[in-house]
Design a protein around this motif. Structure first.
Motif, short mmCIF file in Angstrom:
data_model
loop_
_atom_site.label_atom_id
_atom_site.label_comp_id
_atom_site.label_asym_id
_atom_site.label_seq_id
_atom_site.Cartn_x
_atom_site.Cartn_y
_atom_site.Cartn_z
N ILE A 22 61.99 14.87 -30.20
CA ILE A 22 61.80 13.67 -30.15
C ILE A 22 59.85 13.53 -29.29
O ILE A 22 60.02 14.03 -28.51
CB ILE A 22 62.41 12.81 -29.12
CG1 ILE A 22 63.93 12.89 -29.78
CG2 ILE A 22 62.34 11.30 -29.11
CD1 ILE A 22 65.01 12.34 -28.73
N THR A 30 62.49 6.89 -25.06
CA THR A 30 62.66 8.32 -25.76
C THR A 30 63.71 8.96 -24.85
O THR A 30 64.86 9.79 -25.17
CB THR A 30 61.45 9.28 -25.58
OG1 THR A 30 61.01 9.21 -24.19
CG2 THR A 30 60.48 8.84 -26.63
N LEU A 33 67.31 7.53 -26.19
CA LEU A 33 67.50 8.39 -27.37
C LEU A 33 67.83 9.60 -27.26
O LEU A 33 68.93 10.03 -27.90
CB LEU A 33 66.24 8.33 -28.41
CG LEU A 33 66.46 8.64 -29.78
CD1 LEU A 33 67.88 8.09 -30.41
CD2 LEU A 33 65.45 8.77 -30.81
N HIS A 34 67.24 10.36 -26.37
CA HIS A 34 67.79 11.56 -25.92
C HIS A 34 69.15 11.70 -25.37
O HIS A 34 69.99 12.52 -25.99
CB HIS A 34 66.84 12.07 -24.83
CG HIS A 34 67.18 13.56 -24.10
ND1 HIS A 34 66.39 14.53 -23.99
CD2 HIS A 34 68.41 13.53 -23.40
CE1 HIS A 34 66.92 15.33 -23.51
NE2 HIS A 34 68.18 15.21 -22.94
N ASP A 107 62.78 16.55 -26.14
CA ASP A 107 61.59 15.49 -26.39
C ASP A 107 60.49 15.81 -25.22
O ASP A 107 60.53 16.37 -24.30
CB ASP A 107 62.45 14.24 -25.68
CG ASP A 107 62.74 14.18 -24.52
OD1 ASP A 107 62.21 13.61 -23.62
OD2 ASP A 107 63.83 14.62 -24.23
N THR A 109 57.10 13.65 -24.69
CA THR A 109 56.47 12.56 -25.00
C THR A 109 55.10 12.63 -25.48
O THR A 109 54.20 11.62 -25.77
CB THR A 109 56.69 11.32 -23.98
OG1 THR A 109 56.40 12.11 -22.54
CG2 THR A 109 58.28 11.10 -24.18
N ILE A 131 60.77 13.10 -34.56
CA ILE A 131 61.25 11.59 -34.34
C ILE A 131 60.36 11.03 -33.32
O ILE A 131 59.95 11.48 -32.21
CB ILE A 131 62.59 11.27 -33.82
CG1 ILE A 131 63.49 12.15 -34.83
CG2 ILE A 131 62.92 9.77 -33.67
CD1 ILE A 131 65.01 12.03 -34.25
N VAL A 210 68.87 7.83 -37.51
CA VAL A 210 68.38 8.92 -37.12
C VAL A 210 69.28 9.98 -37.35
O VAL A 210 69.34 11.13 -37.75
CB VAL A 210 68.37 8.47 -35.74
CG1 VAL A 210 68.05 9.95 -34.75
CG2 VAL A 210 67.27 7.70 -35.45
#
Length: 330
Positions: A22, A30, A33-34, A107, A109, A131, A210
């Motif tokens: 991600i 994020t 979603l993680h 992830d 960012t 993603i 996803v």
């Protein structure tokens, strides 16, 4: 003799690389979603945000570099000097999880804004999927400012930050040029663009898409995880007092990553005593509260909206989905 840059950035053990990343955007959901994906029985996520594929970039990670004024030396994350150490460190972030699930992820960012990360991910023999979650650029920019304010980096008001250093909060909202860099290096089908607003409006549908992208069974997810909202926004009770604190402690240095990174500085990972005392006192006088909402002025919102409308005209054709009209109604 320095090693070839491409050679040191290509993993010799691709089986230990993540299956997906991600990659941002920062302040766009994020973390949530993680948490949701990590709850899937076939998916395991590295605990920390790693930023590995641009770990040596001072532009992306100024906090990953440490200066010792007494010795006049820098400790930086150099892949050229310590490739084995850095690759082993990255692999170690997955060792405890890679046997527990079908696929592993992480992830980071900073990646969306980092073309060098795109190039290095593209070098790998493993076809890593990416993603990216995009949020309304004006709202993301304001949230980015709030993040810098809380973390001690912002020393000006939002309006003065836009006047004196707009790049510090706007740069990570420049999605078209950032995505173009990724599409240049990585096949389109390996990149999934998700809208933060879609995630809020219909989380189930969004997560299902996803899961299909990652090729895992969506039905295995416990639907209760859709209520997950990690990293909830908190605002200082007094903005001006927070800015004053940030100016006072600006010279304290950033100790957050001093014991986390592969190449660590000699000093202990603690702020000097006088700074810690001031910081604790400030937290008592000016606590962060989720009940307090930071609100930018209408004029500032309009200024940012007008800027992004001009910059984002071709975004829909780039990502091959409707985005612009969802963010800008007029």
């Amino acid at each position: 003799m320095a090693k070839n840059t491409q050679d040191v950035w290509k993993s010799k053990t691709p089986e230990h690389l993540p299956d997906f990343i991600i990659g941002g955007a920062m302040k766009s959901g994020t973390t949530s979603l993680h948490a949701i994906l990590h709850s899937h029985p076939d998916i395991a996520m590295a605990h920390n945000e790693l930023g590995f594929f641009d770990i040596d970039s001072i532009l992306q990670h100024p906090d990953y570099n440490f200066y010792d004024p007494k010795k006049e030396t820098w400790t930086s994350q150099s892949m050229q000097e310590q490739p084995t150490l850095l690759w082993n460190w990255y692999a170690s972030q997955f060792k405890s999880i890679e046997k527990k699930a079908k696929i592993i992820g992480e992830d980071s960012t900073t990646y969306l804004t980092s073309e060098i990360a795109a190039k290095r991910i593209a070098l790998q023999d493993k076809p890593i999927k990416l993603i990216f979650i995009l949020r309304h650029p004006t709202k993301r920019t304001i949230s980015n400012y709030l993040h810098l304010l809380k973390s001690g980096r912002a020393i000006y008001s939002l309006e003065d930050t836009l006047r004196y250093n707009p790049n510090s909060i706007i740069r990570r909202s420049m999605y078209p040029e950032q995505l173009e860099a990724y599409y240049k290096h990585i096949p389109f089908e390996r990149i999934k663009v998700v809208l933060f607003e879609d995630l809020l409006e219909d989380k189930e549908k969004c997560i299902q898409e996803v899961c299909e992208f990652l090729e895992v069974d969506f039905s295995k997810l416990d639907t209760s995880v859709f209520n997950t909202h990690s990293n909830k926004t908190k605002t200082p009770k007094h903005i001006k007092l927070q800015l004053l604190r940030n100016r006072w402690l600006r010279k304290s240095g950033n100790y957050r990553y001093s014991s986390f990174l592969p190449l660590q500085p000699d000093f202990q990972g603690k702020m000097p005593l006088q700074y810690r005392i001031m910081d604790r006192l400030h937290k008592k006088l000016n606590p962060l509260k989720s009940t307090i909402k930071f609100k930018a002025s209408k004029a500032t919102v309009a200024l940012l909206d007008d800027f992004f409308k001009t910059e984002f005209k071709d975004l829909d054709s780039l990502v091959k989905k409707e985005v612009f009209s969802k963010w800008f109604k007029n």
